[in-house]
Design a protein around this motif. Structure first.
Motif, PDB file in Angstrom:
ATOM      1  N   LYS A   1       0.835  -1.218   0.000  1.00  0.00           N
ATOM      2  CA  LYS A   1       0.000   0.000   0.000  1.00  0.00           C
ATOM      3  C   LYS A   1       0.860   1.255   0.000  1.00  0.00           C
ATOM      4  O   LYS A   1       0.494   2.274  -0.566  1.00  0.00           O
ATOM      5  N   THR A   2       2.034   1.189   0.675  1.00  0.00           N
ATOM      6  CA  THR A   2       2.869   2.401   0.758  1.00  0.00           C
ATOM      7  C   THR A   2       3.439   2.769  -0.605  1.00  0.00           C
ATOM      8  O   THR A   2       3.893   3.894  -0.793  1.00  0.00           O
ATOM      9  N   GLN A   3       3.432   1.820  -1.558  1.00  0.00           N
ATOM     10  CA  GLN A   3       3.940   2.133  -2.897  1.00  0.00           C
ATOM     11  C   GLN A   3       2.952   2.998  -3.662  1.00  0.00           C
ATOM     12  O   GLN A   3       3.326   3.943  -4.327  1.00  0.00           O
ATOM     13  N   SER A   4       1.662   2.649  -3.507  1.00  0.00           N
ATOM     14  CA  SER A   4       0.651   3.303  -4.333  1.00  0.00           C
ATOM     15  C   SER A   4       0.325   4.715  -3.861  1.00  0.00           C
ATOM     16  O   SER A   4       0.402   5.664  -4.603  1.00  0.00           O
ATOM     17  N   GLY A   5      -0.015   4.849  -2.580  1.00  0.00           N
ATOM     18  CA  GLY A   5      -0.443   6.152  -2.056  1.00  0.00           C
ATOM     19  C   GLY A   5       0.714   7.132  -1.977  1.00  0.00           C
ATOM     20  O   GLY A   5       1.839   6.770  -1.680  1.00  0.00           O
ATOM     21  N   GLU A   6       0.415   8.408  -2.248  1.00  0.00           N
ATOM     22  CA  GLU A   6       1.463   9.426  -2.161  1.00  0.00           C
ATOM     23  C   GLU A   6       1.321  10.226  -0.867  1.00  0.00           C
ATOM     24  O   GLU A   6       1.215  11.442  -0.889  1.00  0.00           O
TER      25      GLU A   6
ATOM     26  N   GLU B   1       8.468   6.866   5.943  1.00  0.00           N
ATOM     27  CA  GLU B   1       8.728   6.551   7.355  1.00  0.00           C
ATOM     28  C   GLU B   1       7.943   5.314   7.788  1.00  0.00           C
ATOM     29  O   GLU B   1       8.452   4.458   8.511  1.00  0.00           O
ATOM     30  N   TYR B   2       6.686   5.228   7.310  1.00  0.00           N
ATOM     31  CA  TYR B   2       5.833   4.072   7.646  1.00  0.00           C
ATOM     32  C   TYR B   2       6.417   2.801   7.038  1.00  0.00           C
ATOM     33  O   TYR B   2       6.475   1.750   7.678  1.00  0.00           O
ATOM     34  N   ARG B   3       6.910   2.926   5.780  1.00  0.00           N
ATOM     35  CA  ARG B   3       7.503   1.760   5.120  1.00  0.00           C
ATOM     36  C   ARG B   3       8.720   1.265   5.914  1.00  0.00           C
ATOM     37  O   ARG B   3       8.932   0.076   6.090  1.00  0.00           O
TER      38      ARG B   3
END
Length: 948
Positions: free
Chosen positions: A362-367, A373-375
């Motif tokens: 999910k961290t790849q798609s959303g900007e 930091e979450y990744r």
């Protein structure tokens, strides 16, 4: 001495009103002006003015007013004026207000009745209240609920007064009757609260009589019921079972506040698995249903507490807890991951890792701005999962390797460190990881990630095809040689060198160029740049990441490239039968290394190569020209062995910490154990039985035993006055996070009565007195316990100082006994904590406050001195034990601790043994705030001497 105050209003001291102006406004007929004047009078009184001349004016001109605002302000005025004389007798003029209060209590307007009843709740003078009691009681039956609910509170306040039980002997009975007939939820809550506080038995009877209808009561009343249950169960543990049933029935309440309180009450009262499971379920539901981030953080704190005491139940809730990751708040996500990582078992590991993988995707798609930091947090979580359960590594390692080229350098570093550990601990994955790393190497953009990836390539490319692919990948990422081209002018002084350079350049950089008509022509970079100053050659469009990083002047990376190529060539000699191929590869490697050295020494870059990197590259050149077996062994085996040792050290430390936690035992050898099988079970529900069993188990394992024994308490007693002083005082200091409680025992050593004895305290540092202690009268040779609360707002060494003031019958002056200072130790606020080396370095660079303490000690052994500092500062040593072993006369270690306020304390100890066996060096302390750096420095200066 300041008197207690029940009203606080912000007051602007800039323009104080004059008493005469207020008086004139009050005597006028303008209602807004009167309101304004009353407000000014109230503020002046709160600020310490006495204004005696206003009282009669207010009685004459304000008392008769029918305006509601004026009447409300009049009651505030009456609340704060002094109503008694110096001997405690009610002033005669107060009789004037008694009639007015009685009229208000019988006023046709509900608001006037209600605010007057509220005013009576804050009145302590029995002489004023006594004539009003019939009017108060009659308001219990008023038609309006606002009046009734305030009348109940007034009855409760009067009943709590010292002579309250004589004034209102039948109050509990009357309130119980009100409770049975009352329909308004707020009035009902107040009535039950009155019974709970003043006649507990009646409240319990009422609760048990209406136990089936508790779930239908309003949330206000349910909260008071929970308070009652908590109090009763603590005093009477035998009847806990029936009350726990009430709490469980309230878990279905529509009010989130009630549900939260129920869960907390269940956990505090019972250890029965059914009860704990119900509480954990409730917390998880609140985590999903509440949108407020603060609520979520508080609920996560509660779940964290449950995790430490009831882990086996929380393990089943792990997927419910993981749903909190849907919140965009980083603090919530961090806390959720911390809880989850400690609840992982072989049974749920696959589910958890699958969820974490989805979150990484999910961290790849959303900007989102905090995605990087979450990744990073997710990668660290997956890393620790894979270390604990190596079998899941194969499912995540390839997904994570896609993030080696991540723009967030921190998460890319976490990925490459994870890959480095997994490739060693999971030999089966070696081939696939190496292949994938070589395929994705060109995407890496950060120098530190490149360095680590190159180390992996150098250590784990073992077969012929892998070694060849490794060399080819490095060559491709470095692009065409040379890295720069020299001008004729720049090297005119050395023609032979110039011609060599020209030839080398022509050969190595000859590549096809597309002409205007579309045909190809071979051109030489040297011929183009023969008459220009030295310029950096950017290489073709496909030139790789290593080249661009080298051209920014990163020669440490260049040294890593040289070492990796050297290792690959040494390994190629072992696996490649053709000598010609080996020599060809060696020559290519030498050419690359020499080109990097030349780039470093040229004027094409603003900064020349550093000596360390230069020495390392030259060493690689010598080694490739002349390899020996001993050197080969060092390069191909020793480095790998050191890494394996580092991993085993890390694992050993973690294992030791787990063992140390498991060994803490609370039970005493002679504790009583109940065998619940031998107990009577008659009439007990399953829950009551479970609860009884858990209580017995707790008693057997000693969990009911308090941590702090009486012996520890004695260590914290501080003597405040001398034995020969007329008043002896000593304090027991309890530090509890944000509060300090001083329990002061004062003993009258004289044969006289001490009057108006007062403990006056003042503070220095970030300490604030919450309340000022009262005046006391102390009989001859008697003692008194005085409590003082102090709030703490930061980690700083504070000082509490003060004196005891008293009067005796035969001396007119007040006597003063000065007290010994109480120093609040910083060690009460900081506790050892752990953080990664990368996080330590980041904080070290960011924190602005540094305190440098020179080493001055009688201790002669470096390791002993470090242990002494760790013990004195209550910090955790982050440097591995293996790194501190051996006798070399030097020692450097990092220490870390966290304060209860969330502040970080970083310490670096660097010491060296001198020729005369004395230790010298520095201890550097860094923190975000000045207080913690200075306080820790003072502590170290005080304690570092050591010795006996």
């Amino acid at each position: 001495m300041e008197k207690s105050c029940s009203l606080l209003i912000h007051f602007d001291k800039g323009t104080p009103a004059l008493a005469n102006e207020i008086k004139e406004a009050l005597e006028g007929s303008d209602v807004p002006a009167k309101v304004d004047a009353m407000k000014k009078a109230v503020m002046l009184l709160l600020n310490g003015e006495t204004l005696p001349q206003l009282f009669i004016t207010i009685i004459r001109y304000v008392l008769p007013s029918e305006d509601h605002t004026i009447q409300k302000l009049l009651l505030l005025y009456l609340e704060i004026i002094e109503k008694t004389d110096s001997k405690g007798r009610v002033l005669p003029e107060m009789i004037l207000i008694c009639q007015n209060l009685r009229n208000n209590l019988q006023h046709p307007n509900e608001y006037i009745r209600g605010v007057t009843l509220r005013f009576l709740c804050r009145l302590n003078e029995v002489d004023i209240i006594e004539p009003l009691i019939p009017s108060i009681m009659s308001n219990l039956e008023h038609r309006h609920p606002y009046v009734r609910r305030n009348a109940i509170l007034a009855v409760m306040a009067v009943y709590k007064l010292p002579q309250g039980e004589q004034l209102l002997a039948d109050a509990p009975e009357k309130i119980e009757n009100v409770l049975t007939t009352e329909q308004d939820p707020s009035a009902k809550r107040n009535a039950f609260l009155m019974l709970f506080q003043c006649a507990q038995e009646r409240a319990i009877n009422y609760l048990l009589t209406h136990v089936d209808r508790v779930s239908d009561w309003g949330d206000l009343l349910q909260m008071v019921v929970l308070d009652l249950v908590r109090k009763v169960c603590r005093t009477n543990k035998g009847e806990k079972g029936k009350y726990i049933k009430i709490i469980i029935s309230l878990l279905n309440s529509p009010s989130a506040a009630v549900v939260y309180e129920c869960a907390g009450t269940l956990v505090s009262l019972s250890s029965a698995p059914t009860a704990i499971r119900a509480a954990a379920n409730t917390y998880c539901q609140l985590l999903q249903s509440q949108s407020d981030n603060n609520v979520k953080l508080i609920v996560l704190d509660r779940l964290n507490e449950l995790k430490s005491s009831h882990r086996e139940i929380m393990v089943d809730m792990i997927m419910d807890v993981l749903r909190a990751l849907s919140s965009p708040n980083l603090d919530i996500r961090r806390k959720t991951l911390d809880i989850v990582l400690e609840l992982i078992t072989p049974r749920n590991i696959n589910e958890v890792v699958l969820t974490l993988k989805k979150e990484v995707m999910k961290t790849q798609s959303g900007e989102l701005e905090k995605n990087g930091e979450y990744r990073q947090m997710l990668i660290q979580a997956i890393h620790s999962c894979a270390v604990k359960f190596p079998e899941v590594a194969s499912t995540v390692v390839h997904l994570l390797m896609d993030f080696l080229g991540d723009n967030n350098v921190a998460s890319a570093i976490d990925v490459v460190v994870f890959v480095r550990e997994i490739i060693e601990t999971n030999p089966k994955l070696r081939v696939s990881i190496v292949t994938r790393l070589l395929d994705t190497f060109y995407q890496i953009r950060a120098a530190r990630v490149c360095s680590c990836a190159l180390w992996i390539i150098g250590e784990y490319c073992i077969s012929l095809s892998e070694v060849e692919s490794g060399i080819a990948t490095i060559k491709q990422c470095l692009g065409d040689l040379p890295f720069y081209s020299a001008s004729e002018e720049g090297e005119a002084n050395d023609s032979s060198k110039k011609s060599q350079q020209r030839n080398a350049t022509t050969v190595s950089s000859r590549r096809p160029a597309v002409l205007a008509d579309g045909t190809y022509a071979t051109q030489s970079a040297a011929s183009e740049t023969a008459f220009s100053p030295p310029t950096v050659v950017q290489g073709s469009l496909t030139a790789g990441n290593l080249r661009s990083l080298l051209l920014t002047g990163d020669f440490f990376l260049g040294a890593v490239v040289a070492c990796t190529l050297t290792k690959l060539i040494l390994r190629l000699e072992e696996v490649q039968p053709s000598k010609v191929e080996v020599n060809k590869a060696t020559t290519n490697a030498l050419l690359i290394i020499v080109s990097m050295i030349q780039l470093g020494q040229s004027s094409a870059l603003p900064h020349p190569i550093d000596n360390d990197s230069y020495d390392r590259m030259v060493l690689c050149v010598r080694l490739l020209c002349n390899t020996g077996n001993e050197v080969r062994k060092i390069w191909l085996n020793s480095c790998h062995e050191s890494f394996v040792k580092m991993l085993s050290d890390k694992q050993m430390r973690e294992t030791e910490e787990i063992k140390a936690k498991a060994q803490i035992s609370h039970s005493q050898p002679d504790d009583l154990i109940d065998f619940y099988h031998l107990k009577s079970r008659r009439g007990m529900s399953q829950l009551e039985l479970e609860d009884a069993v858990q209580d017995d188990l707790k008693r057997a394992t000693g969990e009911f035993v308090k941590d702090e024994t009486d012996a520890n308490k004695l260590n914290r007693v501080l003597q405040l006055t001398g034995f020969s002083d007329p008043v002896y005082a000593e304090a027991y200091v309890t530090v509890h996070h944000y509060d300090i409680v001083l329990d002061v025992t004062v003993i009258n050593r004289t044969k006289e009565t001490l009057q108006n004895l007062c403990l006056e305290l003042a503070t220095m540092g970030d300490l604030k007195l919450v309340e000022r202690p009262q005046n006391y009268t102390l009989a001859p040779e008697s003692s008194k316990q005085i409590k003082a609360n102090i709030k703490v707002s930061s980690t700083e060494t504070g000082v509490i100082f003060g004196n005891i003031v008293y009067e005796t019958s035969n001396v007119f002056d007040r006597m003063v006994v000065v007290l010994n200072d109480i120093h609040i130790d910083i060690m009460d606020y900081i506790s050892p904590a752990v953080c990664s080396d990368a996080a330590f370095r980041t904080m070290w660079a960011e924190f602005e406050w540094e305190n440098k303490v020179a080493v001055n000690t009688v201790i002669q052994d470096e390791k002993d001195f470090l242990d002494h500092i760790i013990k004195s500062t209550n910090m955790k040593c982050l440097t591995a034990l293996s790194a501190l072993e051996g006798e070399c006369g030097f020692l450097a270690a990092n220490l870390y601790a966290k304060s209860v306020f969330g502040e970080d304390a970083l310490v670096n100890v660097s010491i060296e043994k001198q020729a005369d066996s004395k230790l010298s060096g520095y201890i550097r302390i860094r923190s975000k705030t000045q207080g913690i750096a200075l306080s820790l420095g003072d502590k170290i200066t005080l304690k570092q001497k050591g010795g006996s």
